[in-house]
Write a protein that holds these residues in place. Sequence first.
Motif, PDB file in Angstrom:
ATOM      1  N   SER A 105       0.811  -1.217   0.000  1.00 58.93           N
ATOM      2  CA  SER A 105       0.000   0.000   0.000  1.00 58.93           C
ATOM      3  C   SER A 105       0.841   1.262   0.000  1.00 58.93           C
ATOM      4  O   SER A 105       0.321   2.356   0.130  1.00 58.93           O
ATOM      5  CB  SER A 105      -0.922  -0.004   1.222  1.00 58.93           C
ATOM      6  OG  SER A 105      -0.148  -0.049   2.408  1.00 58.93           O
ATOM      7  N   TRP A 106       2.146   1.107  -0.119  1.00 60.02           N
ATOM      8  CA  TRP A 106       2.991   2.303  -0.055  1.00 60.02           C
ATOM      9  C   TRP A 106       3.648   2.588  -1.399  1.00 60.02           C
ATOM     10  O   TRP A 106       3.788   1.720  -2.250  1.00 60.02           O
ATOM     11  CB  TRP A 106       4.040   2.174   1.039  1.00 60.02           C
ATOM     12  CG  TRP A 106       4.775   0.888   1.082  1.00 60.02           C
ATOM     13  CD1 TRP A 106       5.776   0.498   0.256  1.00 60.02           C
ATOM     14  CD2 TRP A 106       4.566  -0.180   2.007  1.00 60.02           C
ATOM     15  NE1 TRP A 106       6.210  -0.734   0.616  1.00 60.02           N
ATOM     16  CE2 TRP A 106       5.491  -1.177   1.695  1.00 60.02           C
ATOM     17  CE3 TRP A 106       3.695  -0.377   3.086  1.00 60.02           C
ATOM     18  CZ2 TRP A 106       5.571  -2.368   2.402  1.00 60.02           C
ATOM     19  CZ3 TRP A 106       3.773  -1.559   3.787  1.00 60.02           C
ATOM     20  CH2 TRP A 106       4.696  -2.536   3.461  1.00 60.02           C
ATOM     21  N   ASP A 107       4.064   3.831  -1.528  1.00 54.83           N
ATOM     22  CA  ASP A 107       4.569   4.307  -2.813  1.00 54.83           C
ATOM     23  C   ASP A 107       5.892   3.636  -3.180  1.00 54.83           C
ATOM     24  O   ASP A 107       6.752   3.416  -2.335  1.00 54.83           O
ATOM     25  CB  ASP A 107       4.792   5.826  -2.769  1.00 54.83           C
ATOM     26  CG  ASP A 107       3.477   6.588  -2.744  1.00 54.83           C
ATOM     27  OD1 ASP A 107       2.435   5.974  -3.013  1.00 54.83           O
ATOM     28  OD2 ASP A 107       3.504   7.793  -2.449  1.00 54.83           O
ATOM     29  N   MET A 108       6.009   3.348  -4.452  1.00 50.59           N
ATOM     30  CA  MET A 108       7.251   2.822  -5.023  1.00 50.59           C
ATOM     31  C   MET A 108       7.377   3.388  -6.433  1.00 50.59           C
ATOM     32  O   MET A 108       6.712   2.932  -7.360  1.00 50.59           O
ATOM     33  CB  MET A 108       7.217   1.291  -5.062  1.00 50.59           C
ATOM     34  CG  MET A 108       7.706   0.657  -3.783  1.00 50.59           C
ATOM     35  SD  MET A 108       9.491   0.799  -3.652  1.00 50.59           S
ATOM     36  CE  MET A 108       9.980  -0.383  -4.895  1.00 50.59           C
ATOM     37  N   PRO A 109       8.213   4.374  -6.609  1.00 52.29           N
ATOM     38  CA  PRO A 109       8.241   5.118  -7.871  1.00 52.29           C
ATOM     39  C   PRO A 109       8.476   4.266  -9.113  1.00 52.29           C
ATOM     40  O   PRO A 109       7.974   4.593 -10.185  1.00 52.29           O
ATOM     41  CB  PRO A 109       9.399   6.100  -7.665  1.00 52.29           C
ATOM     42  CG  PRO A 109       9.543   6.228  -6.189  1.00 52.29           C
ATOM     43  CD  PRO A 109       9.138   4.915  -5.608  1.00 52.29           C
ATOM     44  N   LEU A 110       9.222   3.190  -9.017  1.00 52.80           N
ATOM     45  CA  LEU A 110       9.568   2.416 -10.206  1.00 52.80           C
ATOM     46  C   LEU A 110       8.597   1.272 -10.480  1.00 52.80           C
ATOM     47  O   LEU A 110       8.782   0.521 -11.433  1.00 52.80           O
ATOM     48  CB  LEU A 110      10.998   1.866 -10.085  1.00 52.80           C
ATOM     49  CG  LEU A 110      12.105   2.925  -9.986  1.00 52.80           C
ATOM     50  CD1 LEU A 110      13.478   2.266  -9.969  1.00 52.80           C
ATOM     51  CD2 LEU A 110      12.012   3.915 -11.127  1.00 52.80           C
ATOM     52  N   VAL A 209      14.874  10.210 -11.338  1.00 52.60           N
ATOM     53  CA  VAL A 209      13.883   9.666 -10.397  1.00 52.60           C
ATOM     54  C   VAL A 209      14.148  10.169  -8.981  1.00 52.60           C
ATOM     55  O   VAL A 209      13.282  10.737  -8.325  1.00 52.60           O
ATOM     56  CB  VAL A 209      13.886   8.121 -10.406  1.00 52.60           C
ATOM     57  CG1 VAL A 209      12.823   7.589  -9.435  1.00 52.60           C
ATOM     58  CG2 VAL A 209      13.621   7.591 -11.807  1.00 52.60           C
ATOM     59  N   GLY A 210      15.361   9.952  -8.519  1.00 54.43           N
ATOM     60  CA  GLY A 210      15.702  10.308  -7.155  1.00 54.43           C
ATOM     61  C   GLY A 210      16.242   9.101  -6.418  1.00 54.43           C
ATOM     62  O   GLY A 210      16.576   8.076  -7.026  1.00 54.43           O
ATOM     63  N   ASN A 211      16.323   9.212  -5.127  1.00 52.98           N
ATOM     64  CA  ASN A 211      16.910   8.143  -4.324  1.00 52.98           C
ATOM     65  C   ASN A 211      15.823   7.134  -3.967  1.00 52.98           C
ATOM     66  O   ASN A 211      14.978   7.394  -3.110  1.00 52.98           O
ATOM     67  CB  ASN A 211      17.545   8.732  -3.069  1.00 52.98           C
ATOM     68  CG  ASN A 211      18.677   7.870  -2.571  1.00 52.98           C
ATOM     69  OD1 ASN A 211      18.537   6.652  -2.491  1.00 52.98           O
ATOM     70  ND2 ASN A 211      19.794   8.482  -2.249  1.00 52.98           N
ATOM     71  N   VAL A 212      15.840   6.007  -4.646  1.00 49.78           N
ATOM     72  CA  VAL A 212      14.738   5.044  -4.548  1.00 49.78           C
ATOM     73  C   VAL A 212      15.270   3.613  -4.455  1.00 49.78           C
ATOM     74  O   VAL A 212      16.447   3.352  -4.692  1.00 49.78           O
ATOM     75  CB  VAL A 212      13.801   5.150  -5.775  1.00 49.78           C
ATOM     76  CG1 VAL A 212      13.122   6.516  -5.814  1.00 49.78           C
ATOM     77  CG2 VAL A 212      14.559   4.902  -7.075  1.00 49.78           C
ATOM     78  N   TYR A 213      14.362   2.710  -4.123  1.00 53.38           N
ATOM     79  CA  TYR A 213      14.676   1.283  -4.160  1.00 53.38           C
ATOM     80  C   TYR A 213      14.626   0.826  -5.615  1.00 53.38           C
ATOM     81  O   TYR A 213      13.634   1.053  -6.301  1.00 53.38           O
ATOM     82  CB  TYR A 213      13.676   0.490  -3.326  1.00 53.38           C
ATOM     83  CG  TYR A 213      13.643   0.892  -1.879  1.00 53.38           C
ATOM     84  CD1 TYR A 213      14.628   0.485  -0.991  1.00 53.38           C
ATOM     85  CD2 TYR A 213      12.612   1.699  -1.384  1.00 53.38           C
ATOM     86  CE1 TYR A 213      14.605   0.860   0.337  1.00 53.38           C
ATOM     87  CE2 TYR A 213      12.574   2.076  -0.050  1.00 53.38           C
ATOM     88  CZ  TYR A 213      13.569   1.653   0.808  1.00 53.38           C
ATOM     89  OH  TYR A 213      13.550   2.035   2.119  1.00 53.38           O
ATOM     90  N   VAL A 214      15.705   0.207  -6.078  1.00 47.50           N
ATOM     91  CA  VAL A 214      15.764  -0.243  -7.466  1.00 47.50           C
ATOM     92  C   VAL A 214      15.612  -1.766  -7.503  1.00 47.50           C
ATOM     93  O   VAL A 214      15.844  -2.451  -6.499  1.00 47.50           O
ATOM     94  CB  VAL A 214      17.083   0.191  -8.151  1.00 47.50           C
ATOM     95  CG1 VAL A 214      17.168   1.703  -8.231  1.00 47.50           C
ATOM     96  CG2 VAL A 214      18.292  -0.383  -7.424  1.00 47.50           C
ATOM     97  N   PRO A 215      15.218  -2.306  -8.646  1.00 56.64           N
ATOM     98  CA  PRO A 215      14.981  -3.750  -8.719  1.00 56.64           C
ATOM     99  C   PRO A 215      16.252  -4.568  -8.449  1.00 56.64           C
ATOM    100  O   PRO A 215      17.249  -4.395  -9.148  1.00 56.64           O
ATOM    101  CB  PRO A 215      14.493  -3.965 -10.155  1.00 56.64           C
ATOM    102  CG  PRO A 215      13.952  -2.637 -10.584  1.00 56.64           C
ATOM    103  CD  PRO A 215      14.824  -1.622  -9.898  1.00 56.64           C
ATOM    104  N   PRO A 216      16.213  -5.467  -7.504  1.00 56.58           N
ATOM    105  CA  PRO A 216      17.417  -6.249  -7.184  1.00 56.58           C
ATOM    106  C   PRO A 216      17.471  -7.610  -7.884  1.00 56.58           C
ATOM    107  O   PRO A 216      18.469  -8.315  -7.779  1.00 56.58           O
ATOM    108  CB  PRO A 216      17.291  -6.459  -5.666  1.00 56.58           C
ATOM    109  CG  PRO A 216      15.816  -6.524  -5.427  1.00 56.58           C
ATOM    110  CD  PRO A 216      15.172  -5.624  -6.470  1.00 56.58           C
ATOM    111  N   TYR A 217      16.387  -7.977  -8.567  1.00 53.82           N
ATOM    112  CA  TYR A 217      16.215  -9.373  -9.000  1.00 53.82           C
ATOM    113  C   TYR A 217      17.377  -9.876  -9.866  1.00 53.82           C
ATOM    114  O   TYR A 217      17.984 -10.908  -9.572  1.00 53.82           O
ATOM    115  CB  TYR A 217      14.884  -9.504  -9.728  1.00 53.82           C
ATOM    116  CG  TYR A 217      14.463 -10.908 -10.064  1.00 53.82           C
ATOM    117  CD1 TYR A 217      14.088 -11.810  -9.071  1.00 53.82           C
ATOM    118  CD2 TYR A 217      14.402 -11.336 -11.389  1.00 53.82           C
ATOM    119  CE1 TYR A 217      13.668 -13.088  -9.385  1.00 53.82           C
ATOM    120  CE2 TYR A 217      13.987 -12.618 -11.713  1.00 53.82           C
ATOM    121  CZ  TYR A 217      13.622 -13.495 -10.710  1.00 53.82           C
ATOM    122  OH  TYR A 217      13.209 -14.761 -11.025  1.00 53.82           O
TER     123      TYR A 217
END
Lengths: 537, 225
Positions: A105-110, A209-217
């Motif tokens: 339910s929380w924001d994730m820009p990517l 984008v900014g400082n975000v969580y990026v895909p680690p897969y």
Amino acid sequence: MSIRRRLGTTLVASASAAVSLLSAGQALADDFSYNPPGTLVSGSGSGRFDETIYAPGMRFPIEEAPAFLNSQVWGHGGGSGPGGSQCDVENFSYPWWDNYCETRSWDMPLCPSGQGHQGQDIRAKSCEKNVHWVVAAEAGSVTNIGSYSVYITAADGTRYDYLHMGSVQVSVGQDVEKGQHIGKVSNEFGGTPTTVHMHFNLRQNVAGVGNVYVPPYLSLVTSYQALIGPPVEPAVGSLDEVSCDAIRGWTQSPSSPEAPIDVRLYFDGGPDTAIGHPFLADLSREDLCTAIGSCEHAFQVPPPLSLYDGVDHVVHATASDGSSNAPEVANSPMTMNCAFELPSGVRRRVADLDSANAWHFSPFWDEIAVSDGILSTIDEGEDLDRTPRLVATSSAPETLYLVDGGWRRAVSDEIVGVAWQFHPMGAEIISDEELAALPAGKPLRARPIVLRSASGDLWLVDDAPGPGSTGPGGLGGSGDDGDGATPDGDGDDVSGSCDCVVGRAPASSAWTTVFAAFVAAGVARRRLARGRRGTRP
Amino acid sequence: MNRTLPFSALWGTLLAAAPMMLASSACDAPPDPRSSDDSPGAETTAQKQPAVNERIGGARAVEELHVAWPERSKIDAAVLSRAPSEARDAISKAVVPVLLPRAGVLVEQARVVAKPAFVAASMDGSAEESGLHLSISATKIVHRHAGIDRVAPARSVRAGRPAWVLQNEGIWSVSWEENGVSYVVDLECARPSEDARCATEDRVLAIVEDLAFVGGSFETRGGAK
């Protein structure tokens, strides 16, 4: 202690789950398979199809295989799963499943929906807690330890987050090596029940984008393949030259000898301590064709202008093919010691930092601090446009011009384009007539030289606007129009009063020398063709 | 004019083109990411070999940002003086401007790590802040990647600066750009499900708004040391 006994003492697990666990232990590395990135468990949301490896060369963060990537919420034992125990064999089976962007339910820009899961859930080879080591995926510094989180930040600013661990072995401020034990897979969550797993995030400051969580897969996939696969012959290469004109050499992956791979350059420190600057080594060099059986593996970049300070700077280079092993190349490290000589010309004001960013002026590669005394020796020219306007024609799309004060200034070749971070794909296509209507000005200099005053103002050292030294040429699409495409060498050094000059300097005009060095190296680029491939439908 | 591409998007556009080149290398039949929730597991294609990043030669994938240092006179000496001496020493070496919270006791617990690309402060609460873990970091590095479309956050902090307000396993996280560099604040509660301070974003946003500039190295030259 057997796995079965551990289960009986540490977990509330059914007998069937224990049997399943034993089966899970039989999973063989050879059987490894994984679903494509962005493919989530049915009903768990919309994933992000992203083939970027955001942390190339990292180590898989669980010490031993097998390990299993899948959703702890939508898996067995999870709140939205099919039921059963978290120890169910299906949770410890291939193929892997991406769960970045899984419904939250929380924001994730990517994430496609703009919301979702920030990272990847990883199970070790069994569902026992505090048994399986978590190791540092990359060397770095421990920058935070919460009640259920550990952050390790690498030299390039990438943050690696390890959540839900037990038996944490590190402390804030500690420097860790890649592969070092940092804790054990557990279910710590501040008193909130969760399954035994490790939640892994990658966090980066991403342009646009900014400082975000990026895909680690895919970073996890490649690092796991390195962990379980047969030993791979490490990448090789050579640092051939570190001078005040160029840093050059080559890299190659023996396992994929035709494909260009990265070189990473480090200044005044090695991979564990300094920022790595990756460049694709894809230049064609004739001597490599026979020496290593493939031509397009060379790299050549101008040395960072900010290091032209008359003191020694150690340059390390590693060959990086994306595997966990990025060895230092032959002849690395080497030392550069360069003094800055102020070229002649005019200084053109860069409006502000936004404008500097629009021009891609790098404080490291393109800028040097000078005293106000030095600055005052240069006449002030026209202000630089806030943003560069790069044009080309459809008949010669790879022949680039900068439109500057009404003049068209040739980007002499691809090497100059790289130095300025100009590329045909960023050019505005105009007609031949429109281009011809622009008077030919002086060609762009070999690299940007940006002076930073004591007050922080930025000035580009450039030619005064005016006609090119060789006059306008034809524009018939040959890309060889003779309109000043060769630097005219009028960037004469300032002598005498330049109090920033220390140590050795180029014997002749610095920028003519740079250009001559590039030409003499016999470098032929195929980068334009490579870049343009992206325009195919 | 046949094609116009804003120059500001140059490298983003270049790099964004790369995934198209990879379509057949890593995934012969890439799924539509927006329909992946309908993909039954049994029908997905297990992959053996991933792609390697394909990049544009010469493009700088890792870049340093221009640090815009506040004036030295803007240093909040009162806040700085409450930080432990080891932290003050690290702050003086920071390559980016350091921000720390004015209010509360967190700053008295600050442990600061200063490295060539970033600075990070970690604080465990005590007394009235018991059970809080605060992390504040800033970096002058930006990464340029393929396939990343420009996305602007809808929220803002600190006098209108666009900001991402995210959550990570109960940890509140706010990131924004200031002084030319990127800041991240993470607030973690020891017992997130029971702690009102982590029940909403209010507390972390209050901390972000309350951050004071406490110094740095004022180094403007780029480069790793």
